[in-house]
Scaffold this active site. Structure first.
Site, PDB file in Angstrom:
ATOM      1  N   GLY A   1     -13.278  -6.003 -68.324  1.00 15.30           N
ATOM      2  CA  GLY A   1     -13.932  -6.970 -69.198  1.00 15.30           C
ATOM      3  C   GLY A   1     -13.035  -8.107 -69.635  1.00 15.30           C
ATOM      4  O   GLY A   1     -13.399  -8.865 -70.542  1.00 15.30           O
ATOM      5  N   CYS A  28      -3.117  -7.341 -52.586  1.00 16.63           N
ATOM      6  CA  CYS A  28      -2.156  -7.165 -51.512  1.00 16.63           C
ATOM      7  C   CYS A  28      -0.850  -7.789 -51.974  1.00 16.63           C
ATOM      8  O   CYS A  28      -0.727  -8.250 -53.106  1.00 16.63           O
ATOM      9  CB  CYS A  28      -2.629  -7.827 -50.221  1.00 16.63           C
ATOM     10  SG  CYS A  28      -4.163  -7.154 -49.532  1.00 16.63           S
ATOM     11  N   ASP A  56     -12.865 -11.041 -45.421  1.00 11.95           N
ATOM     12  CA  ASP A  56     -12.990 -12.243 -46.237  1.00 11.95           C
ATOM     13  C   ASP A  56     -11.865 -13.227 -45.957  1.00 11.95           C
ATOM     14  O   ASP A  56     -12.015 -14.438 -46.149  1.00 11.95           O
ATOM     15  CB  ASP A  56     -13.026 -11.880 -47.726  1.00 11.95           C
ATOM     16  CG  ASP A  56     -11.796 -11.121 -48.201  1.00 11.95           C
ATOM     17  OD1 ASP A  56     -11.173 -10.430 -47.381  1.00 11.95           O
ATOM     18  OD2 ASP A  56     -11.472 -11.204 -49.401  1.00 11.95           O
ATOM     19  N   ARG A  75      -0.735  -4.689 -47.019  1.00 12.63           N
ATOM     20  CA  ARG A  75      -2.181  -4.614 -47.168  1.00 12.63           C
ATOM     21  C   ARG A  75      -2.643  -3.457 -48.035  1.00 12.63           C
ATOM     22  O   ARG A  75      -2.204  -2.314 -47.871  1.00 12.63           O
ATOM     23  CB  ARG A  75      -2.845  -4.497 -45.791  1.00 12.63           C
ATOM     24  CG  ARG A  75      -4.370  -4.608 -45.885  1.00 12.63           C
ATOM     25  CD  ARG A  75      -5.053  -4.453 -44.560  1.00 12.63           C
ATOM     26  NE  ARG A  75      -6.470  -4.766 -44.706  1.00 12.63           N
ATOM     27  CZ  ARG A  75      -7.427  -4.336 -43.892  1.00 12.63           C
ATOM     28  NH1 ARG A  75      -7.118  -3.590 -42.851  1.00 12.63           N
ATOM     29  NH2 ARG A  75      -8.686  -4.660 -44.101  1.00 12.63           N
ATOM     30  N   LEU A  76      -3.530  -3.784 -48.967  1.00 15.98           N
ATOM     31  CA  LEU A  76      -4.363  -2.792 -49.649  1.00 15.98           C
ATOM     32  C   LEU A  76      -5.760  -2.990 -49.080  1.00 15.98           C
ATOM     33  O   LEU A  76      -6.445  -3.958 -49.413  1.00 15.98           O
ATOM     34  CB  LEU A  76      -4.346  -3.002 -51.156  1.00 15.98           C
ATOM     35  CG  LEU A  76      -5.157  -1.993 -51.983  1.00 15.98           C
ATOM     36  CD1 LEU A  76      -4.547  -0.605 -51.885  1.00 15.98           C
ATOM     37  CD2 LEU A  76      -5.238  -2.427 -53.440  1.00 15.98           C
ATOM     38  N   ASN A 118      -3.447 -12.765 -50.942  1.00  9.56           N
ATOM     39  CA  ASN A 118      -3.558 -11.638 -51.852  1.00  9.56           C
ATOM     40  C   ASN A 118      -4.783 -11.863 -52.712  1.00  9.56           C
ATOM     41  O   ASN A 118      -4.925 -12.915 -53.336  1.00  9.56           O
ATOM     42  CB  ASN A 118      -2.296 -11.559 -52.718  1.00  9.56           C
ATOM     43  CG  ASN A 118      -2.492 -10.715 -53.967  1.00  9.56           C
ATOM     44  OD1 ASN A 118      -3.233  -9.736 -53.955  1.00  9.56           O
ATOM     45  ND2 ASN A 118      -1.842 -11.104 -55.043  1.00  9.56           N
ATOM     46  N   ILE A 123      -9.455  -3.079 -48.543  1.00 13.22           N
ATOM     47  CA  ILE A 123     -10.648  -2.967 -49.378  1.00 13.22           C
ATOM     48  C   ILE A 123     -11.877  -3.504 -48.656  1.00 13.22           C
ATOM     49  O   ILE A 123     -12.955  -2.923 -48.736  1.00 13.22           O
ATOM     50  CB  ILE A 123     -10.425  -3.718 -50.708  1.00 13.22           C
ATOM     51  CG1 ILE A 123      -9.375  -2.969 -51.552  1.00 13.22           C
ATOM     52  CG2 ILE A 123     -11.725  -3.861 -51.498  1.00 13.22           C
ATOM     53  CD1 ILE A 123      -8.962  -3.695 -52.808  1.00 13.22           C
TER      54      ILE A 123
END
Length: 643
Positions: free
Chosen positions: A368, A2, A100, A50-51, A75, A53
């Site tokens: 990774g 975010c 969360d 906001r993204l 974020n 998820i």
């Protein structure tokens, strides 16, 4: 992923505060295109892009506690929020969302500033304590998510990206000369420095508290730490360590798959990303969707190994074929997002890949990143091991020949010419007992870009020894650690946090509204890796020994035994077509523009431009200097020039 922004301090009218917040947060639309949120109160303004998820319905920020006197915007992700929420509910806390984010305010109510100790995640947090009228800023342990702040106009201002600060504080659009020197030497400004005068980065693993009277307290709550050299291994056997690592990695992957949207993964064809995808496939119910980048230049391309892993794991896969022309064209956009000079073009293909990820309908990818820093994967660690062996008999002609086993992936490898290799890697052997020993050749090469600085810029920065200066920022007890531990610490604090997680990580993913997650940088994995004795990381000249063992039964043997090939892309050659520079390159590196900006010497830059145009820039020093100078001029164009 975010975007956050805000301020604390001098009061203003509510409508004025809201307007300032809107100006800031709208510059971060790419980080959070799914909606904006605001909180304005006496002495505080919080904004959020906001993204979505997790908790797509009720997870809008800012979020507050039961009493409405603690507010937060953040974020990132808190991966252990499910477990934290259950514990807090059992202790009487009442939640009004399923997000969360909400665990943050309740943890603060219960633990104060130590709330960060309970978080497993990647985050930058701004929290307002209305009772005590204090602002708390916190950043995750490894530095995965960025957070910047400054003092101006009687306030503390903060934001996920510097452009949000400049939108309301144009007076801060001034180049910080020392920040430029650090970027051209260490690959990134050293926290808390940035390229902008008076604007600071909150260092990884730190919490900054700003009290009502303006007092600031900066606290380090976590750091990479290692046992004293020679400490007995905490593991009874290699088999025990292998099983513990495998279980820990599986749990880290499981946690980081938590999302209410589909999750993908990057697949480079190497051990690290292949291991992540194999663990998703073998130990979770998450459908595996993978993405990779390929190059026409064989020196950079890993598509053969990528396709082998796609066949082995049966993933639904997308490959982005990236050309030099695409890299050159997209480079200005990269710099606008990175907000710092870069010495390589490697972030550009990752930015283009995240664009493809978003076009395919994905907001989250696992990567990774971090395994090399945690488990000793880079050639720089093996190189330092050989150089230490050599330094004990500096007159030896046999010991430096071991360097010939390194850098096989480079077309113009410095080890192909034994005489040159002995001269190049012989630099700094006298520094064997210093914590920066491993990094002397790299920094000696990169700081050659400083030779292109103008006389005025040289005068403004004054004399500074790059090695001495950096050592002032290292822990007092670092020399009690093993040599490999010292090398890992410097790598984690310089290249990883400053460049890989920033310009090549967060910024290029956020440019396309994508969140990258890095299971190898779960702080439990880092702490596990730091407890390992050096011979479980590098055995002989085999890197990531224990990680290879942990992943051996999940991957094909040729992937498990494959030598590390760092991700790279074409550098200076990406900015020329048929011997002609791209139009913006010609403009920005013209004598007139160079002199007007004042950072570099126009004649020296002109000679470098001619060399690169002729295709004669084959070494790291010239390529890095060219890319560093060009990216600095792009920063000047985007943020620093005044009409």
């Amino acid at each position: 992923m975010c975007g956050i922004a805000g301020f604390s301090g001098a009061r203003s009218r509510t409508e004025d505060a809201r307007s300032e917040l809107e100006t800031m947060i709208h510059t971060l639309h790419h980080r959070g295109p799914d909606g904006y949120g605001y909180h304005v109160g006496p002495g505080i303004g919080l904004a959020h892009a906001r993204l979505s998820i997790i908790d797509l319905v009720t997870g809008e920020q800012p979020i507050h506690n039961e009493r409405g006197d603690v507010w937060t915007v953040f974020n990132g992700e808190i991966f252990n929020y499910v477990e934290l929420r259950a514990g807090l509910v059992a202790r009487g806390h009442r939640f009004y969302t399923q997000s969360d984010t909400e665990v943050i305010v309740h943890l603060y109510d219960r633990y104060g500033d130590r709330f960060v100790d309970h978080l497993n995640g990647q985050f930058s947090i701004a929290l307002w304590d209305g009772r005590r009228r204090r602002l708390v800023l916190a950043r995750d342990r490894a530095g995965i998510r960025p957070l910047f702040h400054t003092r101006a106009r009687g306030r503390t201002w903060f934001a996920s990206e510097i452009k949000a600060l400049l939108a309301v504080l144009p007076e801060c659009a001034t180049l910080h000369a020392n920040g430029l020197v650090e970027a051209l030497t260490y690959w990134a400004p050293v926290d808390p420095e940035t390229l902008f005068e008076g604007i600071h980065s909150l260092p990884p693993g730190h919490l900054l508290a700003i009290e009502e009277d303006g007092r600031e307290t900066l606290t380090r709550y976590w750091d990479w730490t290692f046992p004293v050299a020679g400490t007995p291994s905490p593991f009874a056997s290699v088999e025990q360590a292998t099983e513990e690592l495998k279980a820990l990695l599986i749990d880290a992957v499981r946690l980081q798959l938590r999302a209410d949207v589909p999750v993908g993964a990057y697949l480079s064809g190497g051990l690290d990303s292949s291991g992540i995808v194999a663990m998703i496939r073998g130990f979770t119910q998450t459908p595996v969707r993978t993405f990779s980048v390929a190059f026409a230049d064989a020196e950079f391309d890993e598509s053969e190994h990528q396709q082998a892993m796609v066949r082995h794991l049966g993933t639904d896969h997308t490959t982005l074929h990236c050309t030099r022309e695409q890299i050159g064209a997209a480079f200005p956009r990269l710099i606008r997002h990175a907000e710092t000079p870069v010495l390589r073009t490697a972030p550009v293909p990752m930015m283009l890949l995240s664009q493809r990820v978003r076009e395919e309908g994905y907001k989250v990818v696992l990567t990774g990143e971090g395994a090399d820093e945690v488990f000793g994967g880079y050639d720089i660690f093996k190189e330092a091991k050989v150089r230490r062996f050599w330094a004990r008999q500096p007159e030896s002609t046999l010991r430096p020949k071991l360097l010939g086993r390194l850098y096989g992936y480079l077309e113009n490898s410095p080890v192909r010419n034994p005489a040159f290799a002995q001269s190049f890697f012989g630099q700094g052997l006298e520094h064997i007992n210093r914590p920066i020993f491993a990094h002397v050749p790299r920094w000696t090469t990169s700081q050659r870009a400083l030779n292109f600085l103008s006389s005025d810029m040289r005068a403004s920065i004054g004399p500074r020894n790059a090695l001495d200066w950096y050592e002032q920022h290292l822990p007092a007890g670092i020399m009690s650690w093993s040599p490999l531990a010292r090398d890992q610490y410097v790598e984690a604090k310089s290249l990883l946090a400053g460049y890989l997680l920033a310009a090549q990580g967060d910024r290029v993913a956020a440019a396309n509204s994508v969140e990258g997650r890095v299971p190898y940088l779960d702080h439990r994995v880092i702490e596990f890796g730091n407890r390992l004795p050096p011979n479980l990381k590098i055995r002989g000249l085999t890197e990531k020994y224990l990680l290879r063992r942990a992943l051996a039964d999940l991957l094909p043997a040729d992937i498990v035994t494959r030598t590390k090939q760092p991700y790279r892309s074409p550098d200076s050659q990406s900015f020329f077509v048929d011997g002609q520079a791209l139009d913006y390159v010609t403009d920005l590196l013209s004598s007139e523009r160079i002199r007007k900006a004042g950072y570099f010497d126009a004649a020296s830059v002109g000679r470098l431009l001619d060399k690169c145009r002729a295709g004669k820039a084959t070494g790291f020093a010239d390529n890095q200097a060219f890319v560093g100078i060009l990216s600095t001029m792009l920063l000047d164009e985007a943020f620093l020039r005044r009409s």
